[in-house]
Design a protein around this motif. Structure first.
Motif, PDB file in Angstrom:
ATOM      1  N   SER A   5     -41.949  -2.248   4.466  1.00  0.00           N
ATOM      2  CA  SER A   5     -42.080  -1.194   3.464  1.00  0.00           C
ATOM      3  C   SER A   5     -40.791  -0.392   3.324  1.00  0.00           C
ATOM      4  N   GLY A   6     -40.010  -0.292   4.392  1.00  0.00           N
ATOM      5  CA  GLY A   6     -38.780   0.495   4.314  1.00  0.00           C
ATOM      6  C   GLY A   6     -38.141   0.587   5.679  1.00  0.00           C
ATOM      7  N   THR A   7     -37.079   1.369   5.747  1.00  0.00           N
ATOM      8  CA  THR A   7     -36.330   1.480   6.989  1.00  0.00           C
ATOM      9  C   THR A   7     -37.164   2.108   8.107  1.00  0.00           C
ATOM     10  N   SER A   8     -38.103   2.982   7.770  1.00  0.00           N
ATOM     11  CA  SER A   8     -38.948   3.578   8.820  1.00  0.00           C
ATOM     12  C   SER A   8     -39.696   2.484   9.577  1.00  0.00           C
ATOM     13  N   MET A   9     -40.341   1.594   8.825  1.00  0.00           N
ATOM     14  CA  MET A   9     -41.075   0.505   9.475  1.00  0.00           C
ATOM     15  C   MET A   9     -40.119  -0.472  10.155  1.00  0.00           C
ATOM     16  N   ALA A  48     -29.014  11.708  13.129  1.00  0.00           N
ATOM     17  CA  ALA A  48     -29.800  10.507  12.816  1.00  0.00           C
ATOM     18  C   ALA A  48     -31.057  10.874  12.041  1.00  0.00           C
ATOM     19  N   HIS A  49     -31.538   9.930  11.259  1.00  0.00           N
ATOM     20  CA  HIS A  49     -32.775  10.114  10.502  1.00  0.00           C
ATOM     21  C   HIS A  49     -33.964  10.196  11.463  1.00  0.00           C
ATOM     22  N   ALA A  50     -34.974  10.970  11.082  1.00  0.00           N
ATOM     23  CA  ALA A  50     -36.132  11.184  11.951  1.00  0.00           C
ATOM     24  C   ALA A  50     -36.952   9.918  12.182  1.00  0.00           C
ATOM     25  N   CYS A  51     -36.695   8.865  11.429  1.00  0.00           N
ATOM     26  CA  CYS A  51     -37.509   7.649  11.629  1.00  0.00           C
ATOM     27  C   CYS A  51     -37.301   7.076  13.029  1.00  0.00           C
ATOM     28  N   ALA A  52     -36.145   7.310  13.636  1.00  0.00           N
ATOM     29  CA  ALA A  52     -35.923   6.800  14.992  1.00  0.00           C
ATOM     30  C   ALA A  52     -36.811   7.555  15.983  1.00  0.00           C
ATOM     31  N   ALA A  62     -25.341   4.136   9.974  1.00  0.00           N
ATOM     32  CA  ALA A  62     -24.373   3.697   8.957  1.00  0.00           C
ATOM     33  C   ALA A  62     -24.776   4.375   7.654  1.00  0.00           C
ATOM     34  N   GLY A  63     -24.240   5.567   7.436  1.00  0.00           N
ATOM     35  CA  GLY A  63     -24.627   6.338   6.262  1.00  0.00           C
ATOM     36  C   GLY A  63     -25.740   7.317   6.614  1.00  0.00           C
ATOM     37  N   SER A  64     -25.361   8.509   7.068  1.00  0.00           N
ATOM     38  CA  SER A  64     -26.386   9.462   7.489  1.00  0.00           C
ATOM     39  C   SER A  64     -26.997  10.128   6.269  1.00  0.00           C
ATOM     40  N   VAL A  65     -28.250  10.547   6.438  1.00  0.00           N
ATOM     41  CA  VAL A  65     -28.994  11.086   5.304  1.00  0.00           C
ATOM     42  C   VAL A  65     -28.431  12.441   4.862  1.00  0.00           C
ATOM     43  N   ASN A  66     -27.889  13.216   5.783  1.00  0.00           N
ATOM     44  CA  ASN A  66     -27.364  14.530   5.396  1.00  0.00           C
ATOM     45  C   ASN A  66     -26.050  14.438   4.624  1.00  0.00           C
ATOM     46  N   VAL A  90     -28.699  -0.481  14.368  1.00  0.00           N
ATOM     47  CA  VAL A  90     -28.002   0.250  13.315  1.00  0.00           C
ATOM     48  C   VAL A  90     -28.994   0.654  12.234  1.00  0.00           C
ATOM     49  N   ASP A  91     -29.071   1.964  11.974  1.00  0.00           N
ATOM     50  CA  ASP A  91     -29.814   2.456  10.820  1.00  0.00           C
ATOM     51  C   ASP A  91     -28.847   2.472   9.643  1.00  0.00           C
ATOM     52  N   GLY A  92     -29.008   1.472   8.788  1.00  0.00           N
ATOM     53  CA  GLY A  92     -28.134   1.362   7.620  1.00  0.00           C
ATOM     54  C   GLY A  92     -28.915   1.502   6.328  1.00  0.00           C
ATOM     55  N   ALA A  93     -29.944   2.338   6.349  1.00  0.00           N
ATOM     56  CA  ALA A  93     -30.922   2.416   5.251  1.00  0.00           C
ATOM     57  C   ALA A  93     -30.272   2.199   3.886  1.00  0.00           C
ATOM     58  N   PHE A  94     -29.301   3.059   3.559  1.00  0.00           N
ATOM     59  CA  PHE A  94     -28.573   2.808   2.309  1.00  0.00           C
ATOM     60  C   PHE A  94     -27.125   2.438   2.599  1.00  0.00           C
ATOM     61  N   GLY A  95     -26.526   3.079   3.630  1.00  0.00           N
ATOM     62  CA  GLY A  95     -25.103   2.926   3.867  1.00  0.00           C
ATOM     63  C   GLY A  95     -24.655   1.506   4.191  1.00  0.00           C
ATOM     64  N   PHE A 154     -32.430  -1.713   6.943  1.00  0.00           N
ATOM     65  CA  PHE A 154     -31.868  -1.224   5.675  1.00  0.00           C
ATOM     66  C   PHE A 154     -32.906  -1.399   4.571  1.00  0.00           C
ATOM     67  N   ASP A 155     -32.612  -0.767   3.451  1.00  0.00           N
ATOM     68  CA  ASP A 155     -33.559  -0.742   2.333  1.00  0.00           C
ATOM     69  C   ASP A 155     -33.016  -1.469   1.110  1.00  0.00           C
ATOM     70  N   PHE A 156     -33.907  -2.141   0.412  1.00  0.00           N
ATOM     71  CA  PHE A 156     -33.584  -2.641  -0.929  1.00  0.00           C
ATOM     72  C   PHE A 156     -33.950  -1.611  -1.997  1.00  0.00           C
ATOM     73  N   HIS A 157     -34.893  -0.721  -1.658  1.00  0.00           N
ATOM     74  CA  HIS A 157     -35.396   0.197  -2.699  1.00  0.00           C
ATOM     75  C   HIS A 157     -34.493   1.408  -2.910  1.00  0.00           C
ATOM     76  N   LYS A 158     -33.469   1.564  -2.081  1.00  0.00           N
ATOM     77  CA  LYS A 158     -32.545   2.675  -2.292  1.00  0.00           C
ATOM     78  C   LYS A 158     -31.339   2.191  -3.101  1.00  0.00           C
ATOM     79  N   TRP A 159     -30.314   1.666  -2.424  1.00  0.00           N
ATOM     80  CA  TRP A 159     -29.063   1.404  -3.139  1.00  0.00           C
ATOM     81  C   TRP A 159     -29.023   0.046  -3.843  1.00  0.00           C
TER      82      TRP A 159
HETATM   83  C1  LIG Z   1     -34.288   6.789   3.807  1.00  0.00           C
HETATM   84  C2  LIG Z   1     -33.729   6.666   5.167  1.00  0.00           C
HETATM   85  C3  LIG Z   1     -34.520   6.219   6.219  1.00  0.00           C
HETATM   86  C4  LIG Z   1     -35.986   5.931   6.056  1.00  0.00           C
HETATM   87  O1  LIG Z   1     -36.156   4.832   5.195  1.00  0.00           O
HETATM   88  P1  LIG Z   1     -37.502   4.609   4.374  1.00  0.00           P
HETATM   89  O2  LIG Z   1     -37.194   3.430   3.535  1.00  0.00           O
HETATM   90  O3  LIG Z   1     -37.710   5.865   3.561  1.00  0.00           O
HETATM   91  O4  LIG Z   1     -38.585   4.388   5.349  1.00  0.00           O
HETATM   92  C5  LIG Z   1     -33.919   6.056   7.439  1.00  0.00           C
HETATM   93  N1  LIG Z   1     -32.620   6.315   7.634  1.00  0.00           N
HETATM   94  C6  LIG Z   1     -31.821   6.751   6.637  1.00  0.00           C
HETATM   95  C7  LIG Z   1     -30.373   7.022   6.913  1.00  0.00           C
HETATM   96  C8  LIG Z   1     -32.353   6.944   5.362  1.00  0.00           C
HETATM   97  O5  LIG Z   1     -31.575   7.372   4.366  1.00  0.00           O
END
Ligand SMILES: *Cc1c(COP(=O)(O)O)cnc(C)c1O
Length: 495
Positions: A150-154, A192-196, A247-251, A274-279, A303-308
């Motif tokens: 579903s996304g980087t959280s999962m 770091a993103h709270a998903c970790a 890799a690409g922090s949310v803030n 590596v959390d590379g959600a978008f970065g 990483f995510d396809f639904h972001k970048w």
């Molecule tokens: C969005 C984001 C997440 C969480 O990803 P989801 O796809 O929303 O679950 C984790 N880390 C970073 C850096 C993000 O930007």
């Protein structure tokens, strides 16, 4: 016997195919009109009280109203009040903007209604191909396995679940952490993103077992502080097992020094995630891919396809270097999931062996079509353009009295704020938060807020292939005007 012409009375298919066809054409026509006008609508509008009340009615309908009436309700109650991220002025959080083509892909995926938990059918091969493409993009070896989620959280839950499996030599799967008496601890940037932390919570490690490592001026993990924390934890009898690099922090869009962290993880025997959600997707660009150097050394990547990549929600991915371990961490044989070498029950290994979900939708199709349509290079150029817009905004902020840039712009995120003289820190925080809410409610634009070194920031994250420099200017002009109006209303100060 029911036949094609005489379906059973319990069939849920349309009763009249001709009117269903006509409705489908009208529906697609109206969507195309919406897509072409994406720029003309307010970025966001508040859900009307009456609409909210109607949607809060808990009485489930036992008697259907028919498709036409149900869709009319959708047009009235839902369609006018979306998140807004299809608009070019949606610049908040990290939201992909989607594409009309992605909606067609979703329609095709729903029409096939494939279940990618396992078995032998082409949709599974499509997902395998998507995983192989991105394994190659990120320079990971052929042993690497992956799963669309579903996304980087999962994806993070799965990656850290695999790390936990390795740290306990697999014993956690059967016995659980409590019986093992394992005191596993891990490390991630304070940024770091709270998903970790959520993954630590969910995996039974506890959020306190994820140590936030202080960052430097560029919001990167300080390896010296990390080494000291590792030594302290080992001296206290704890077992460090993983390190999460961002890799690409949310803030602020910051990249940890991944090669340095990979060296450190290697020395210390830590799993490098590596959390590379978008970065991580800067790897698709010529000018920015150096930021993501070192990802090829990760034990796992989320990483995510639904972001970048602007694939419609939701679609993320986990890649795990040791595919055998990945499978061992999640596979659980069952009589009713027996694998054969021929027929529909062939196709081993099945995707259900690599994650939590058994039934899985055809997320891969929208990714597969987007990559085939545009090609990776073009998707990368859209990413580069977003970063140029963030720099444009930062330049204007720096050149405008009364505005303050709160963090260097290394990627696509600009954090800034109104800093009028004579306001207390709290009053300035309040002013900036109010101006952001004003921007939302006026429909002008949708940035979000965060805190940078304790101060409330207006955060513009350009993750939107429709955005132009004129949109950036409109956001900045809106901030200045709404800030001035608020200060005038309180009777003093200039923005
Ligand atoms: C969005 C984001 C997440 C969480 O990803 P989801 O796809 O929303 O679950 C984790 N880390 C970073 C850096 C993000 O930007």
């Amino acid at each position: 016997m029911p036949t094609d012409d005489h379906p059973p009375p319990t069939s849920l298919d349309p009763e009249d195919w001709d009117s269903f066809r006509a409705l489908g054409h009208r529906l697609v026509d109206s969507l195309i009109d919406d897509w072409r006008r994406a720029r003309d609508r307010p970025t966001w509008r508040p859900v009307l009280d009456a609409v909210r009340a109607e949607l809060a009615d808990a009485a489930a309908p036992w008697h259907g109203q028919g498709l036409d009436a149900a869709l009319a309700d959708f047009d009235r109650l839902v369609r006018p009040y979306p998140t807004g991220n299809t608009s070019p002025r949606f610049l908040g959080w990290v939201h992909g903007s989607g594409t009309p083509q992605g909606a067609y892909a979703d329609l095709l995926a729903s029409a096939l209604n494939a279940n990618l938990g396992g078995r032998e059918h082409a949709p599974n091969h499509v997902e395998r191909q998507v995983i192989a493409w991105f394994r190659e993009v990120f320079g990971l070896p052929a042993t690497t396995s992956g799963l669309l989620v579903s996304g980087t959280s999962m994806a993070t839950v799965l990656a850290l679940g695999a790390a936990r499996h390795r740290a306990t030599r697999g014993a956690v799967a059967e016995q659980g952490l409590t019986n093992l008496g394992a005191c596993l601890v891990g490390y991630a940037s304070a940024e770091a993103h709270a998903c970790a932390a959520k993954a630590f919570q969910l995996l039974g490690l506890g959020r306190a077992a994820l140590r936030p490592v202080p960052v430097d001026d560029a919001f990167r993990i300080r390896p010296d502080r990390l080494e000291a924390m590792l030594a302290d934890d080992r001296a206290a009898g704890l077992t460090p097992f993983c390190l999460v690099a961002t890799a690409g922090s949310v803030n602020t869009g910051a990249f940890d020094d991944i090669p340095a962290l990979a060296d450190l993880a290697g020395r210390e025997g830590l799993w490098l995630h590596v959390d590379g959600a978008f970065g991580a997707l800067v790897t698709l660009t010529e000018s920015l891919r150096h930021l993501a150097r070192g990802i090829e050394r990760a034990d796992s990547l989320a990483f995510d396809f639904h972001k970048w990549l602007h694939v419609p929600y939701d679609a993320g991915c986990v890649l795990i270097r040791d595919g055998e371990l990945h499978r061992a961490a999640f596979a659980l044989p069952a009589d009713y999931l027996r694998r054969e070498t021929r027929g529909l029950a062939a196709g081993d290994p099945w995707f259900c062996d690599f994650g939590i979900e058994l039934s899985r939708g055809f997320r891969a199709l929208k990714v597969w079509l987007a990559v085939k349509e545009h090609g990776l290079a073009r998707l990368g150029r859209a990413i580069e353009a977003n970063c140029a817009l963030a720099r444009h905004l930062a330049d204007r902020v720096a050149a405008t009295p009364g505005l303050e840039l709160l963090a260097p712009v290394s990627l696509n995120i600009a954090c800034f704020r109104l800093a009028p003289e004579g306001l207390s820190a709290e009053a300035a925080d309040r002013l900036n938060a109010d101006v952001v809410a004003d921007l939302h409610e006026s429909g002008i634009a949708a940035p979000s807020t965060t805190r940078v070194r304790g101060r409330l920031a207006i955060r513009v994250c350009v993750c939107n292939h429709r955005t132009t420099a004129a949109d950036m200017d409109a956001v900045l002009d809106g901030v200045l005007r709404l800030g001035r109006e608020r200060l005038e209303a309180r009777g003093g100060g200039t923005a």
